[in-house]
Write an enzyme that holds these catalytic residues in place. Structure first.
Site, PDB file in Angstrom:
ATOM      1  CD  GLU A 102      28.848  47.131  35.639  1.00 38.96           C
ATOM      2  OE1 GLU A 102      27.886  47.440  36.354  1.00 38.96           O
ATOM      3  OE2 GLU A 102      30.016  47.476  35.891  1.00 38.96           O
ATOM      4  CB  CYS A 115      37.093  48.040  29.019  1.00 43.77           C
ATOM      5  SG  CYS A 115      37.569  46.949  30.355  1.00 43.77           S
ATOM      6  CB  CYS A 122      36.267  37.300  38.454  1.00 47.38           C
ATOM      7  SG  CYS A 122      37.953  36.801  38.012  1.00 47.38           S
ATOM      8  CB  CYS A 126      42.336  40.428  42.500  1.00 42.74           C
ATOM      9  SG  CYS A 126      42.962  39.339  41.200  1.00 42.74           S
ATOM     10  CB  CYS A 129      39.136  43.212  41.804  1.00 42.39           C
ATOM     11  SG  CYS A 129      37.987  42.921  40.462  1.00 42.39           S
ATOM     12  N   GLY A 191      36.015  39.364  34.962  1.00 38.77           N
ATOM     13  CA  GLY A 191      36.483  38.020  34.646  1.00 38.77           C
ATOM     14  C   GLY A 191      37.926  37.973  34.189  1.00 38.77           C
ATOM     15  CB  SER A 223      44.347  42.392  31.059  1.00 33.31           C
ATOM     16  OG  SER A 223      44.842  42.486  32.360  1.00 33.31           O
ATOM     17  CG  HIS A 248      48.128  44.313  40.387  1.00 36.26           C
ATOM     18  ND1 HIS A 248      48.171  45.392  39.527  1.00 36.26           N
ATOM     19  CD2 HIS A 248      47.121  43.519  39.933  1.00 36.26           C
ATOM     20  CE1 HIS A 248      47.223  45.263  38.619  1.00 36.26           C
ATOM     21  NE2 HIS A 248      46.582  44.144  38.825  1.00 36.26           N
ATOM     22  CB  CYS A 368      40.877  50.080  36.374  1.00 37.88           C
ATOM     23  SG  CYS A 368      41.511  50.112  34.737  1.00 37.88           S
TER      24      CYS A 368
HETATM   25  S1  SF4 Z   1      41.219  41.856  38.918  1.00 34.01           S
HETATM   26 FE1  SF4 Z   1      40.513  40.676  37.136  1.00 34.01          FE
HETATM   27  S2  SF4 Z   1      41.197  38.579  37.588  1.00 34.01           S
HETATM   28 FE2  SF4 Z   1      41.297  39.708  39.547  1.00 34.01          FE
HETATM   29  S3  SF4 Z   1      39.299  39.293  40.518  1.00 34.01           S
HETATM   30 FE3  SF4 Z   1      39.090  41.230  39.351  1.00 34.01          FE
HETATM   31  S4  SF4 Z   1      38.250  40.591  37.366  1.00 34.01           S
HETATM   32 FE4  SF4 Z   1      39.086  38.758  38.349  1.00 34.01          FE
END
Ligand code: SF4
Length: 384
Positions: A102, A115, A122, A126, A129, A191, A223, A248, A368
């Site tokens: 996306e 973005c 990924c 994290c 996410c 990613g 980023s 974070h 985000c």
């Molecule tokens: S925050 Fe960014 S680096 Fe972390 S899992 Fe999500 S997409 Fe990947």
């Protein structure tokens, strides 16, 4: 409900993946004069053609051959969703193998930002996410990363020309301040760009080419969760791309629990690398800090973050506070507005500039941390 995608792999080369020399070599191998490659390059990167049919100054036979033996880009646009009164657009794409990625275009008074994603899924894991839940699926090519930017530039023009948004929106965009051009590209979608560094860099070179799309280096922001080798490569490139660090958390124990990458690159080493980056490039680095209710948003953590950043004399930094956007099955919740404001005030009072990021795209799962693909992910690993 998950929708099944059945996209057969398409082996044709994507024109957006080719460099000017590779394009020339392809055209020459077809018996075409070299200048045809220049014409095609102009169509792709200056006039933003998204089909061979638009290249009307090429002979019909050449257009037919291009359509038969190549494709414009590796991504296929599946759907564009509209949110925020038409001022946020989310594009959902499929890769040749059927994986979904996306991109999000956000329109503000006098500026527009896209973005983009650099990987399908990924591998970084994290915990807050949505993309992480997919596991790692595939690296995007440089052409595929750039293709999302070209889409955004086209989409922006189309929306402006058709007045395809609500000028009474609370976002205060109307005909008088509708942005004429794409202003910024942020590599903050699905990613980790530095985990796909060569292709990510290839996309920067393509988009920066003065003979093509001609976007200034300072318009790009990458980023990273803190892959130090990537920070060092960018530092050595001499290109003035902006760097943002997804921090974070304020100590290693908490950060490891949120971001497994911290085991490999702990906070101290990361800040050493960022300090070095600032010293060599003279560029201010921003830190991203997603606020999770009673996980990392206490006054004590705000104090600690301010102390951490101020203790580094070589750092010229800014903190972007990101109210967390809900992701299912994480057990996490969003900080209250009071806690977010309090966190910001503590940073500011301690001399660390901080901004609370404006929410965009929540109504279309485009905010985000929410990008996970609306369609099926045929190779997705189930969440652990
Ligand atoms: S925050 Fe960014 S680096 Fe972390 S899992 Fe999500 S997409 Fe990947």
């Amino acid at each position: 409900m998950v929708q099944k995608i059945d996209t057969p792999a398409d082996p044709r080369p994507a024109l957006l993946d080719l460099s000017p020399d590779e394009l020339k070599a392809l055209l020459t191998s077809w018996g075409q004069p070299a200048f045809r490659a220049g014409q095609i390059y102009q169509h792709l990167w200056v006039r933003l053609a998204d089909s061979v049919d638009a290249m009307t100054d090429l002979p019909a036979a050449l257009r037919e051959q291009l359509a038969r033996e190549t494709r414009i880009g590796g991504l296929t646009l599946k759907v564009v969703k509209s949110g925020d009164d038409g001022l946020t657009r989310k594009a959902v794409w499929t890769l040749r193998g059927g994986e979904t990625i996306e991109s999000v275009l956000m329109i503000y008074p006098d500026r527009a930002t896209v973005c983009v994603s650099s990987q399908a899924g990924c591998p970084m894991g994290c915990v807050f996410c949505a993309t992480a839940k997919l596991g790692f699926l595939k690296d995007l090519t440089g052409g595929e990363i750039a293709q999302q930017v070209l889409w955004a530039a086209r989409e922006l023009k189309r929306i402006g020309a058709a007045n395809d948004y609500d000028p009474r929106s609370r976002h205060k965009v109307d005909a008088s301040n509708f942005p004429k051009h794409l202003s910024n590209v942020v590599f903050m979608g699905m990613g980790e760009p530095f985990n796909n560094y060569d292709n990510w860099w290839n996309s920067i070179e393509k988009l920066h080419d003065p003979k093509g799309f001609n976007m200034g280096a300072r318009s790009f922001t990458v980023s990273t969760v803190g892959l130090i080798p990537g920070i060092q490569r960018l530092m050595q490139s001499g290109m003035q791309v902006n760097l943002a660090i997804s921090l974070h958390a304020v100590d290693d124990e908490a950060r490891v629990a949120m971001m497994p990458v911290n085991k490999r690159y702990p906070i101290g080493d990361l800040l050493d690398a960022v300090e070095e980056f600032t010293r060599v490039t003279g560029r201010r680095v921003s830190f991203e800090y997603v606020l999770l209710d009673h996980q990392n948003d206490s006054p004590a953590e705000a104090e600690k973050l301010a102390g951490l950043l101020r203790s580094r004399k070589g750092l010229v930094s800014h903190v972007n506070l990101i109210p967390w956007n809900p992701v299912r099955d994480t057990g996490l919740s969003r900080s209250t507005r009071d806690r977010i404001n309090q966190f910001r005030d503590i940073l500011e009072n301690r001399g660390v500039p901080a901004t609370i990021r404006i929410q965009r795209g929540v109504d279309i799962d485009a905010a985000c941390g929410q990008l996970a693909g609306d369609l099926a992910q045929p190779h997705a690993a189930p969440p652990a």
